[in-house]
Design an enzyme around this catalytic site. Structure first.
Site, PDB file in Angstrom:
ATOM      1  CE  LYS A  97      -3.899  -2.283   2.344  1.00 17.64           C
ATOM      2  NZ  LYS A  97      -4.898  -2.167   3.442  1.00 17.64           N
ATOM      3  CE1 TYR A 121      -9.359  -3.156   0.256  1.00 19.31           C
ATOM      4  CE2 TYR A 121      -8.292  -1.200  -0.630  1.00 19.31           C
ATOM      5  CZ  TYR A 121      -8.231  -2.378   0.092  1.00 19.31           C
ATOM      6  OH  TYR A 121      -7.044  -2.778   0.664  1.00 19.31           O
ATOM      7  CG  ASN A 124      -3.583  -2.519   6.906  1.00 21.20           C
ATOM      8  OD1 ASN A 124      -3.428  -2.159   5.739  1.00 21.20           O
ATOM      9  ND2 ASN A 124      -4.647  -3.168   7.298  1.00 21.20           N
ATOM     10  CG  HIS A 136      -5.143  -6.161  -0.565  1.00 18.26           C
ATOM     11  ND1 HIS A 136      -6.383  -6.145   0.034  1.00 18.26           N
ATOM     12  CD2 HIS A 136      -5.232  -7.046  -1.592  1.00 18.26           C
ATOM     13  CE1 HIS A 136      -7.188  -6.973  -0.621  1.00 18.26           C
ATOM     14  NE2 HIS A 136      -6.516  -7.537  -1.616  1.00 18.26           N
ATOM     15  CD  GLU A 169      -8.648  -8.854  -3.875  1.00 22.39           C
ATOM     16  OE1 GLU A 169      -9.470  -8.436  -3.049  1.00 22.39           O
ATOM     17  OE2 GLU A 169      -7.529  -9.302  -3.550  1.00 22.39           O
TER      18      GLU A 169
HETATM   19  N1  UDP Z   1      -9.784  -0.803   7.255  1.00 27.20           N
HETATM   20  C1  UDP Z   1      -9.940   0.370   7.976  1.00 27.20           C
HETATM   21  N2  UDP Z   1     -10.703   0.337   9.112  1.00 27.20           N
HETATM   22  C2  UDP Z   1     -11.319  -0.789   9.554  1.00 27.20           C
HETATM   23  C3  UDP Z   1     -11.171  -1.982   8.802  1.00 27.20           C
HETATM   24  C4  UDP Z   1     -10.400  -1.947   7.663  1.00 27.20           C
HETATM   25  O1  UDP Z   1      -9.398   1.410   7.608  1.00 27.20           O
HETATM   26  O2  UDP Z   1     -11.995  -0.763  10.579  1.00 27.20           O
HETATM   27  C5  UDP Z   1      -8.965  -0.784   6.031  1.00 27.20           C
HETATM   28  C6  UDP Z   1      -7.605  -1.468   6.202  1.00 27.20           C
HETATM   29  O3  UDP Z   1      -6.649  -0.767   5.405  1.00 27.20           O
HETATM   30  C7  UDP Z   1      -7.892  -2.847   5.642  1.00 27.20           C
HETATM   31  C8  UDP Z   1      -8.842  -2.531   4.494  1.00 27.20           C
HETATM   32  O4  UDP Z   1      -9.655  -1.477   5.002  1.00 27.20           O
HETATM   33  O5  UDP Z   1      -6.693  -3.491   5.250  1.00 27.20           O
HETATM   34  C9  UDP Z   1      -9.709  -3.663   4.018  1.00 27.20           C
HETATM   35  O6  UDP Z   1     -10.397  -4.208   5.124  1.00 27.20           O
HETATM   36  P1  UDP Z   1     -10.516  -5.778   5.326  1.00 27.20           P
HETATM   37  O7  UDP Z   1     -11.509  -6.007   6.418  1.00 27.20           O
HETATM   38  O8  UDP Z   1     -10.757  -6.432   4.014  1.00 27.20           O
HETATM   39  O9  UDP Z   1      -9.062  -6.159   5.904  1.00 27.20           O
HETATM   40  P2  UDP Z   1      -7.843  -6.985   5.235  1.00 27.20           P
HETATM   41  O10 UDP Z   1      -8.435  -8.054   4.355  1.00 27.20           O
HETATM   42  O11 UDP Z   1      -7.002  -5.979   4.477  1.00 27.20           O
HETATM   43  O12 UDP Z   1      -7.100  -7.555   6.416  1.00 27.20           O
HETATM   44 MG    MG Z   2      -9.862  -7.876   2.859  1.00 25.50          MG
END
Ligand code: UDP
Ligand code: MG
Length: 138
Positions: free
Chosen positions: A9, A49, A112, A115, A126
């Site tokens: 990211k 997303y 974080n 992805h 994706e």
């Molecule tokens: N995210 C966020 N706040 C939240 C949950 C997710 O900003 O409460 C962001 C974070 O960057 C995350 C992305 O949205 O990686 C996609 O969320 P997902 O639940 O799919 O998490 P991932 O699969 O990336 O672990």
């Molecule tokens: Mg996810």
């Protein structure tokens, strides 16, 4: 053999973590089958997303994901979807296990670093969002 999509990211690219992330994949025996750097537009980030479009964090997340260049990769290997998720750690870095990318480098639940696709169906969608079959090295 399984494939998954990985994204470093904008925070990871900006903080010079490309090499660190790639090293972790290679050390884990994961093969990088495709890789490129690009900057998503806001619209492209929203498209990527779209499963999260009703979530409260969608606006901020898609602003962040279009704020700078990202590195997108196709990873290949046995059980690579889960393997990558294990290397990444939990979405919330505060809950991520020690030694995971997010535990070691994330600064925020949103910023974080990485992805990773979460299932074979999402991985296929994706990967196709970023790569044509011709761009993936066998
Ligand atoms: N995210 C966020 N706040 C939240 C949950 C997710 O900003 O409460 C962001 C974070 O960057 C995350 C992305 O949205 O990686 C996609 O969320 P997902 O639940 O799919 O998490 P991932 O699969 O990336 O672990
Ligand atoms: Mg996810």
């Amino acid at each position: 053999m399984e494939r998954t999509l990985s994204i470093i990211k904008p925070d990871g690219v900006q903080r010079n973590l490309i090499g660190e992330v790639v090293k972790r994949f290679e050390k884990a025996g994961i093969r990088i089958a495709a890789m490129k750097m690009l900057r998503l537009t806001k619209q492209q980030a929203m498209g990527f997303y779209k499963v999260h479009q009703e979530r409260p964090f969608f606006e901020s997340l898609t602003d962040f994901m279009s704020s700078g260049p990202v590195v997108v990769m196709v990873l290949e290997g046995g059980d690579v979807i889960q393997k990558n998720r294990d290397l990444m750690g939990a979405t919330n870095y505060k809950e991520a296990a020690e030694g995971t990318i997010r535990h070691d480098f994330a600064t925020d639940i949103e910023k974080n670093v990485v992805h990773g696709s979460d299932s074979p169906a999402t991985a296929a969608t994706e990967i196709a969002y970023f790569f044509s079959e011709l761009e993936i090295c066998r």
